[in-house]
Write an enzyme that holds these catalytic residues in place. Structure first.
Site, PDB file in Angstrom:
ATOM      1  N   GLY A 150      93.802  54.512  39.098  1.00  0.00           N
ATOM      2  CA  GLY A 150      92.335  54.139  38.547  1.00  0.00           C
ATOM      3  C   GLY A 150      91.795  55.757  38.808  1.00  0.00           C
ATOM      4  CB  CYS A 183      90.881  22.848  25.038  1.00  0.00           C
ATOM      5  SG  CYS A 183      90.283  24.253  25.690  1.00  0.00           S
TER       6      CYS A 183
END
Lengths: 282, 291, 376
Positions: B32, B244
């Site tokens: 990070g 879908c």
């Protein structure tokens, strides 16, 4: 010439341990200031200032503008670097700690939990673009509070304590009067229950009637919370009302110090006499 | 396809790649944390993926299979262009299928199909500093990171709730990585934030213009900032994908020629895979949309 | 079947071809040669070399041709090429006192050793459109002087320095090697060498505007154009195997030294301070803007109050680069529909909750705003 006089005056006015004066238990001070000095180029900002401040004690620093009182406050709050001298602070569980030896992380933690700093202009001490609630809650969040509802209700409580309408919790400070902004700034500082608060002319920018109410509030809060405070003011009436002890500064040096009533009723140094005669008789 | 004559494999010279890999190693070691690196001037414009491209170029090998997506789709022009760039300069295999890729470079999405430990996800990052909108001075934000002083970020979230009743950040939603560093996940929708958490894949972030890389190593804790009584939540749609029938994917809203609307998967590979497997949605008829 | 934006690759390839045709224009008009651009558009070439950070007139001319005259695009092309070039070494610092002057003016002294040399300048041209240029004409012959200019001319700042009237320019303690901003990221606080490097690559228009702002009271630094000189400077390197400097060529430079008031401090007597600008080729506007901004950025070092944009190093230096700026501004053209979708959904949710407070508003298509899944 005045230095000699000043020394005598200072000696006369610091009779015993300060703990007696403030009526607090004896022992180590909360803040120990020794030989504090700071120059701006060739000009003296503040020279060789020493004192002890005990828990629950309120010290007023008075003097004209340019006397070095604001420099002193900035030095005490570690906002300015010292040229000489030392600052020690009583950290819970660690004893009297040299602040210059503190890591920046520890220093910042101290500043946002155990200390407060009330700016003369509330706009400098508030976030003007977030709500009153966020202003009060910021310190709580900075030290890990993560429950919105609790932060909010704590903020609401504090608005009430500083005699603000809790219904204004979600309003921006831009819409508040100067007195309200100053109350909000005080609440924002006190929410973490600090032990020491620095105040720079906290009532200077306000109308006289507003000043009086704010001073009453400050006196109540300081007493209720057992706060120690260093208050910089040019207004001896403010010192009279709030401070246990007073420190008179001129040209960067302390010329007289002692119990507030003693100094104001019976000033020893000619400069203090001048200040008292020109201001207090109003 | 052959690599472009006159240029090194994957465009960057090997010294530069090593420099970037060193920065990436540091980034992986400090999850990070934004590592400054000597970002190069790329033949694509800043803001168009130069950070992601440099990261991809520096980790790419001949045997890698690359997938490039933008907004979840392999077919958007910027994704096509970056894929073409690597085709020309590295000549390695590319794919549209998430599960076939060893490296996936992405802008603004994380694929819907779960990733595995053999995959690396490379994010293109426009603004790596999560606090930049609250505090633009880098000298200040660097100090706030060093001291893990993130109260400012929570002030912003508090203010959102006070004002709107909920946190009003929908993308580039700030996260805390490994309990230490505040990180901008790049402008992915907050819908994708949970996929950052404990991902088996290595996640690398490249910001070319801002000259920073950072990383989330595999199996790392990633928490989206929130309050205990206002927990982080993600977007969800009332209806499934019109093509879908997926109920668990991020949907794009498409305005149809007739003025109607249709909601379809933003992840084109996910949608096509599901359709190929026989899932059909409510609108599964050919529709022309001119680009 | 529906697909969002298919066929991207052929669209891109077609756009290349359209661009090439547009660049060429009418095929009946003769094509520009690089020599023509280099010779007759030389100031455009100079700017592209300067901000492209590569001194190569032919490549800069090529970039300008390829970019159809768009300077920022040409600068981008040159930068992208430059970054692929291997580095053989760093030159010895150039000495502008050894410049073969073609122009040299000072606004602070009427006359000075070496004299004022007006040189080729637009300054006094009265800006009347010259319609004779609309047609091709015979090449003009330049005037010649009887005696050559001296080989070296002292800089005005050196003359002031002999008297101690201007701050001395000394390397930083330990004479550290300067940052190479094309290899390392810009970090703050940035020292002066780094700042100057950043400004030298910076956008001329941006530096011009910022420098201008300092003249209009935003960080007033009371500048005088101490000296502006333009000409050719030899470039030397010290090959490792030789151990002494050899000249590898010469480059054209424009140097500007601004002289600014300074009241002095406790440690330093009142004296003049410097703002410095240097640019490839004939780039007077750029080097003057740069010198003003350099001086403004020294506010902190000189103990001046920082009140204006031109004094804020992070602000100024983060936004000088037009390749970065152009890319990031134009990246807004890229699809953002995932983020936009998220914002759209948020806005609908907000509107729905405010509508709920009033009477029922219109139905929200597609999205159930309140249906949120809580993440563990």
């Amino acid at each position: 010439m005045s230095a000699q006089h000043g020394d005598r005056a200072a000696a006369a006015k610091t009779p015993g341990p300060l703990s007696q004066l403030a009526g607090k238990g004896g022992g180590a001070p909360l803040l120990r200031v020794e030989g504090l000095s700071r120059k701006y180029g060739g000009r003296i900002g503040c020279s060789d200032v020493s004192f002890d401040l005990h828990a629950g004690e309120v010290l007023a620093v008075v003097g004209e503008s340019g006397s070095g009182k604001s420099t002193l406050l900035q030095l005490l709050a570690t906002r300015l670097a010292l040229d000489a001298g030392s600052l020690h602070y009583q950290i819970t569980g660690r004893g009297l700690v040299d602040l210059s030896a503190l890591s920046e992380a520890d220093r910042r933690w101290l500043m946002r939990t155990d200390w407060g700093y009330v700016e003369q202009n509330p706009r400098d001490g508030l976030r003007m673009n977030v709500s009153a609630g966020a202003n009060v809650g910021e310190r709580l969040m900075a030290v890990g509070a993560r429950h919105y509802g609790e932060i909010r209700s704590t903020a609401k409580d504090w608005l009430q304590r500083v005699e603000m309408d809790p219904a204004r919790l979600d309003e921006l400070p831009t819409g508040f009067s100067g007195g309200m902004q100053q109350r909000l700034q005080i609440a924002r500082n006190l929410v973490t229950r600090p032990r020491l608060v620095f105040m720079d002319e906290p009532t200077a920018g306000l109308d006289v009637s507003v000043q009086a109410r704010l001073l009453d509030l400050l006196r109540e809060l300081v007493t209720d919370l057992g706060l120690a405070a260093v208050i910089v003011t040019h207004d001896l009436a403010v010192a009279r009302l709030l401070a246990h002890r007073i420190l008179v500064m001129r040209e960067g040096r302390v010329v007289e110090t002692g119990l507030t009533d003693q100094v104001l009723d019976d000033p020893q140094h000619p400069y203090t006499q001048l200040l008292v005669s020109s201001v207090l008789q109003v | 396809m052959n690599a472009l004559p006159g240029y090194n494999f994957a465009y960057l010279d090997e010294q530069t790649k090593r420099m970037i890999r060193r920065a990436l190693l540091k980034a992986v070691a400090i999850p990070g944390y934004q590592v400054p690196f000597g970002s190069r001037e790329m033949p694509l414009p800043y803001g168009w993926g130069t950070g992601g491209i440099q990261v991809t170029a520096s980790i790419l090998g001949q045997e890698d299979v690359l997938k490039v997506i933008d907004q979840g789709s392999d077919d958007t022009t910027n994704a096509v262009n970056i894929r073409r760039f690597f085709n020309r300069t590295a000549g390695m295999a590319t794919t549209d299928r998430t599960e076939e890729a060893s490296i996936i470079q992405t802008r603004h999405r994380i694929p819907e199909k779960p990733l595995n430990e053999n995959q690396i996800l490379v994010f293109q990052v426009p603004l790596p500093e999560p606090m930049t909108r609250l505090e633009p001075r880098e000298a200040v934000t660097r100090k706030l990171h060093a001291l893990a002083d993130y109260g400012l970020m929570h002030v912003k979230l508090y203010e959102d709730i006070a004002r709107y009743g909920h946190i009003a950040t929908t993308y580039d939603y700030p996260v805390l990585v490994n309990g230490r560093y505040l990180m901008a996940p790049s402008p992915i929708p907050k819908f994708d934030n949970p996929k950052l958490h404990m991902s088996p894949a290595l996640q690398l972030f490249g910001a070319g213009r801002e000259k920073r890389v950072y990383a989330i190593p595999p199996w790392t804790r990633v928490e989206s900032l929130d309050f205990e009584d206002h927990p982080f939540s993600i977007q969800r749609w009332q209806q499934p994908c019109a093509l879908c029938d997926a109920e668990d994917s991020f949907l794009d809203e498409v305005v149809l020629d007739g003025g109607g609307r249709m909601f379809v998967c933003s992840d084109s590979d996910y949608c096509q895979t599901r359709q190929a497997a026989g899932h059909t949605g409510s609108e599964n008829t050919p529709t022309e949309v001119s680009a | 079947m529906y697909v969002a934006v298919k066929g991207g690759e052929s669209a891109i390839l077609n756009s290349y071809e359209l661009l090439a045709a547009e660049r060429r224009g009418d095929p009946d008009v003769p094509e520009l040669t690089l020599a023509q651009i280099r010779q007759q558009m030389r100031l455009a070439v100079d700017r592209v070399m300067g901000e492209g950070s590569l001194y190569d007139e032919d490549l800069a001319a090529l970039a300008l041709k390829q970019a159809a005259g768009d300077q920022v695009e040409a600068i981008f092309l040159l930068r992208a090429y430059r970054t692929t070039l291997p580095r053989f070494g760093y030159s010895v610092p150039i000495d502008t006192a050894r410049m073969a002057l073609r122009r040299r003016i000072s606004a602070t002294f009427k006359d000075l050793p070496g004299g004022q040399v007006l040189g080729p300048t637009y300054d006094y041209t009265q800006r009347l459109l010259d319609f004779s240029l609309a047609d091709t004409a015979d090449a003009p012959t330049p005037p010649r002087v009887d005696e050559p200019l001296p080989a070296t001319s002292p800089r005005v700042t050196d003359l002031l320095g002999e008297e101690g009237m201007i701050e001395a320019e000394r390397p930083a303690a330990g004479d550290p090697a300067p940052t190479d901003l094309s290899r390392e990221p810009l970090r703050f606080p940035a020292n002066r060498a780094t700042r100057l490097q950043n400004l030298a690559r910076g956008d001329e228009g941006y530096l011009l505007a910022l420098g201008y702002s300092t003249q209009r009271g935003y960080a007033n630094s009371h500048p005088f154009a101490g000296e502006i000189r333009m000409g050719e400077v030899p470039l030397e390197i010290i090959p490792e195997e030789l151990g002494f400097a050899i000249t590898i060529g010469q480059i054209t430079l424009t140097e500007c030294q601004m002289i600014n008031q300074f009241a002095g401090s406790s440690d330093v007597p009142p004296q003049f301070t410097r703002g410095y600008g240097l640019a490839f080729g004939e780039s007077e506007r750029k080097s003057m803007g740069m010198a003003l901004v350099d001086r403004a950025l020294r506010a902190q070092e000189l103990g001046e109050e920082i009140t204006s944009p031109a004094q804020q190093a992070e602000f100024v230096l983060s936004h000088t680069d037009n390749v970065e700026a152009s890319g990031f501004v134009q990246h807004l053209k890229l699809p953002h529909y995932v983020d936009f979708q998220s914002e759209l959904e948020l806005l609908r949710k907000m509107r729905a909750s405010s509508a709920k407070v009033g009477a029922g508003d219109t139905a929200i298509p597609g999205v159930q705003p309140s249906a949120e899944r809580e993440e563990a």
